[in-house]
Scaffold this motif. Structure first.
Motif, PDB file in Angstrom:
ATOM      1  N   PRO A  18       0.827  -1.202   0.000  1.00  0.00           N
ATOM      2  CA  PRO A  18       0.000   0.000   0.000  1.00  0.00           C
ATOM      3  C   PRO A  18       0.869   1.263   0.000  1.00  0.00           C
ATOM      4  CG  PRO A  18      -0.782  -1.561   1.642  1.00  0.00           C
ATOM      5  CD  PRO A  18       0.533  -2.091   1.133  1.00  0.00           C
ATOM      6  N   GLY A  19       0.426   2.260  -0.766  1.00  0.00           N
ATOM      7  CA  GLY A  19       1.150   3.531  -0.798  1.00  0.00           C
ATOM      8  C   GLY A  19       2.358   3.537  -1.697  1.00  0.00           C
ATOM      9  N   THR A  20       2.626   2.410  -2.373  1.00  0.00           N
ATOM     10  CA  THR A  20       3.723   2.382  -3.341  1.00  0.00           C
ATOM     11  C   THR A  20       3.122   2.185  -4.722  1.00  0.00           C
ATOM     12  OG1 THR A  20       4.057  -0.008  -3.125  1.00  0.00           O
ATOM     13  CG2 THR A  20       5.280   1.405  -1.618  1.00  0.00           C
ATOM     14  N   GLY A  21       3.957   1.816  -5.661  1.00  0.00           N
ATOM     15  CA  GLY A  21       3.459   1.649  -7.024  1.00  0.00           C
ATOM     16  C   GLY A  21       3.854   2.808  -7.892  1.00  0.00           C
ATOM     17  N   ARG A 118       8.601   9.263  -9.766  1.00  0.00           N
ATOM     18  CA  ARG A 118       8.425  10.650  -9.334  1.00  0.00           C
ATOM     19  C   ARG A 118       9.780  11.285  -9.086  1.00  0.00           C
ATOM     20  NH1 ARG A 118       5.511  11.621  -3.822  1.00  0.00           N
ATOM     21  NH2 ARG A 118       3.576  11.470  -5.027  1.00  0.00           N
ATOM     22  N   MET A 119       9.967  12.487  -9.633  1.00  0.00           N
ATOM     23  CA  MET A 119      11.209  13.218  -9.414  1.00  0.00           C
ATOM     24  C   MET A 119      11.479  13.409  -7.923  1.00  0.00           C
ATOM     25  SD  MET A 119      12.859  14.134 -12.136  1.00  0.00           S
ATOM     26  CE  MET A 119      12.601  14.204 -13.905  1.00  0.00           C
ATOM     27  N   ASP A 123      16.916   8.924  -1.412  1.00  0.00           N
ATOM     28  CA  ASP A 123      17.854   9.391  -0.401  1.00  0.00           C
ATOM     29  C   ASP A 123      17.895  10.911  -0.352  1.00  0.00           C
ATOM     30  OD1 ASP A 123      18.488   6.830   0.189  1.00  0.00           O
ATOM     31  OD2 ASP A 123      20.373   6.794  -0.919  1.00  0.00           O
ATOM     32  N   GLY A 124      17.579  11.460   0.806  1.00  0.00           N
ATOM     33  CA  GLY A 124      17.702  12.890   1.004  1.00  0.00           C
ATOM     34  C   GLY A 124      16.621  13.727   0.356  1.00  0.00           C
ATOM     35  N   SER A 125      15.697  13.093  -0.369  1.00  0.00           N
ATOM     36  CA  SER A 125      14.719  13.884  -1.112  1.00  0.00           C
ATOM     37  C   SER A 125      13.755  14.629  -0.201  1.00  0.00           C
ATOM     38  CB  SER A 125      13.922  12.989  -2.063  1.00  0.00           C
ATOM     39  OG  SER A 125      13.146  12.055  -1.332  1.00  0.00           O
ATOM     40  N   ASP A 126      13.476  14.070   0.987  1.00  0.00           N
ATOM     41  CA  ASP A 126      12.548  14.761   1.885  1.00  0.00           C
ATOM     42  C   ASP A 126      13.106  16.098   2.352  1.00  0.00           C
ATOM     43  OD1 ASP A 126      10.665  12.821   1.624  1.00  0.00           O
ATOM     44  OD2 ASP A 126      11.078  11.821   3.523  1.00  0.00           O
ATOM     45  N   PRO A 141       5.311  17.256   3.565  1.00  0.00           N
ATOM     46  CA  PRO A 141       6.755  17.429   3.707  1.00  0.00           C
ATOM     47  C   PRO A 141       7.570  16.204   3.305  1.00  0.00           C
ATOM     48  CG  PRO A 141       5.799  17.000   5.847  1.00  0.00           C
ATOM     49  CD  PRO A 141       4.650  17.094   4.879  1.00  0.00           C
ATOM     50  N   THR A 142       6.914  15.144   2.859  1.00  0.00           N
ATOM     51  CA  THR A 142       7.634  13.926   2.486  1.00  0.00           C
ATOM     52  C   THR A 142       7.212  13.459   1.105  1.00  0.00           C
ATOM     53  OG1 THR A 142       5.976  12.465   3.494  1.00  0.00           O
ATOM     54  CG2 THR A 142       7.814  13.184   4.891  1.00  0.00           C
ATOM     55  N   SER A 143       8.086  12.672   0.481  1.00  0.00           N
ATOM     56  CA  SER A 143       7.802  12.066  -0.821  1.00  0.00           C
ATOM     57  C   SER A 143       8.248  10.617  -0.757  1.00  0.00           C
ATOM     58  CB  SER A 143       8.538  12.805  -1.933  1.00  0.00           C
ATOM     59  OG  SER A 143       8.339  12.181  -3.179  1.00  0.00           O
ATOM     60  N   ARG A 144       7.295   9.720  -0.631  1.00  0.00           N
ATOM     61  CA  ARG A 144       7.610   8.307  -0.448  1.00  0.00           C
ATOM     62  C   ARG A 144       7.393   7.482  -1.709  1.00  0.00           C
ATOM     63  NH1 ARG A 144      10.006  10.073   3.189  1.00  0.00           N
ATOM     64  NH2 ARG A 144       9.597   9.853   5.416  1.00  0.00           N
ATOM     65  N   ALA A 145       6.272   7.711  -2.358  1.00  0.00           N
ATOM     66  CA  ALA A 145       5.912   6.939  -3.543  1.00  0.00           C
ATOM     67  C   ALA A 145       4.799   7.668  -4.273  1.00  0.00           C
ATOM     68  CB  ALA A 145       5.461   5.528  -3.150  1.00  0.00           C
TER      69      ALA A 145
END
Length: 276
Positions: A18-21, A118-119, A123-126, A141-145
């Motif tokens: 869930p939350g990926t893809g 997603r751009m 690592d470190g993207s957050d 504030p976060t980018s997971r998937a």
């Protein structure tokens, strides 16, 4: 059942958590595929806002990059992401087409955008996304998937090169081959008032793109630096500000070359210049 990758058909042995893809696929079976530099130029020039990302996402013009991105997606995945699907394709831009700020990075990361589609996810993207969020330019504030609900407001995020390169170093030929995609994107982003370049390569790419597109560019060539700005003028007379920022790489953030306050300040300047 294994989960097939859209368009490529690569199979994954585990269900998608869930939350990926992947993001909603901009391409379909009828999307034309660029297989060399000339086809990139032709397909980019013909693209409209509805088809540009689709054509970017299936490009196969650079054999070395195609081989690398697909190798990472199938056999080179990090253990931490072993049960996630990998996009394994060029990363399209993200954000509204009427954005007033266009942020340009270098290239997708092998286990970041090459994994999620997603751009700046990895690592470190957050570090970057949290700055967007503080500036009111992102919903989280976060980018997971791709399935996490993140969205951009007033800002579009793209890159000079669309495929993950080995050792994060695209060749000169690969950068030149990819250039028409971002050239066309800037032509289509008619509301952009600020181009924010993350790093020196993005800065040089932006200057090359606008100069070759007939924009007025200061001479001598403006030198890159954090917070440095240069006024560019579109052929229609509209002024666009090129704004520089150190790239939010772990090397820069861990060493303090780029701090959160520095990034917040440059985003505040971008918003002010863009009228947001």
């Amino acid at each position: 059942m294994p989960d097939p990758h859209p368009l490529t058909g690569v199979l994954f042995d585990s269900p998608v958590p869930p939350g990926t893809g992947w993001p909603e696929d901009p391409a379909d079976a009828d999307t034309p595929v660029a297989r060399d530099a000339e086809e990139v130029r032709r397909l980019a020039a013909e693209a409209d806002p509805a088809t540009l990302n689709a054509r970017i996402s299936v490009c196969r013009a650079c054999p070395r990059l195609v081989a690398w991105r697909e190798e990472v997606a199938t056999t080179g995945r990090r253990a931490a992401f072993a049960h996630e699907p990998y996009w394994g394709r060029p990363a399209p831009s993200l954000g509204p087409v009427d954005a007033r700020i266009f942020v340009v990075g270098l290239a997708p990361a092998a286990n970041g955008a090459n994994r999620t589609g997603r751009m700046f996810t990895g690592d470190g993207s957050d570090w970057l996304w949290s700055a967007f969020y503080r500036a009111g330019l992102a919903s989280s504030p976060t980018s997971r998937a791709a399935g996490d609900g993140q969205r951009l407001m007033g800002l579009r995020l793209g890159s000079a090169v669309r495929c993950a390169p080995p050792a994060n170093k695209p060749t000169t030929v690969e950068k030149a081959t990819c250039l028409p995609w971002i050239t066309r994107e800037l032509e289509l982003l008619g509301q952009v008032r600020v181009v924010l370049a993350l790093g020196g390569i993005a800065w040089d790419t932006a200057l090359r793109v606008v100069r070759e597109s007939g924009w007025a560019v200061p001479r001598p060539k403006p030198r890159f630096g954090h917070g440095v700005r240069a006024e560019l003028t579109r052929p229609d007379g509209q002024t666009v500000v090129l704004l520089g920022s150190y790239h939010p790489s772990q090397r820069n953030t861990f060493t303090g070359r780029l701090t959160a306050d520095m990034l917040d300040a440059v985003l505040s300047t971008a918003k002010e210049l863009a009228g947001l």
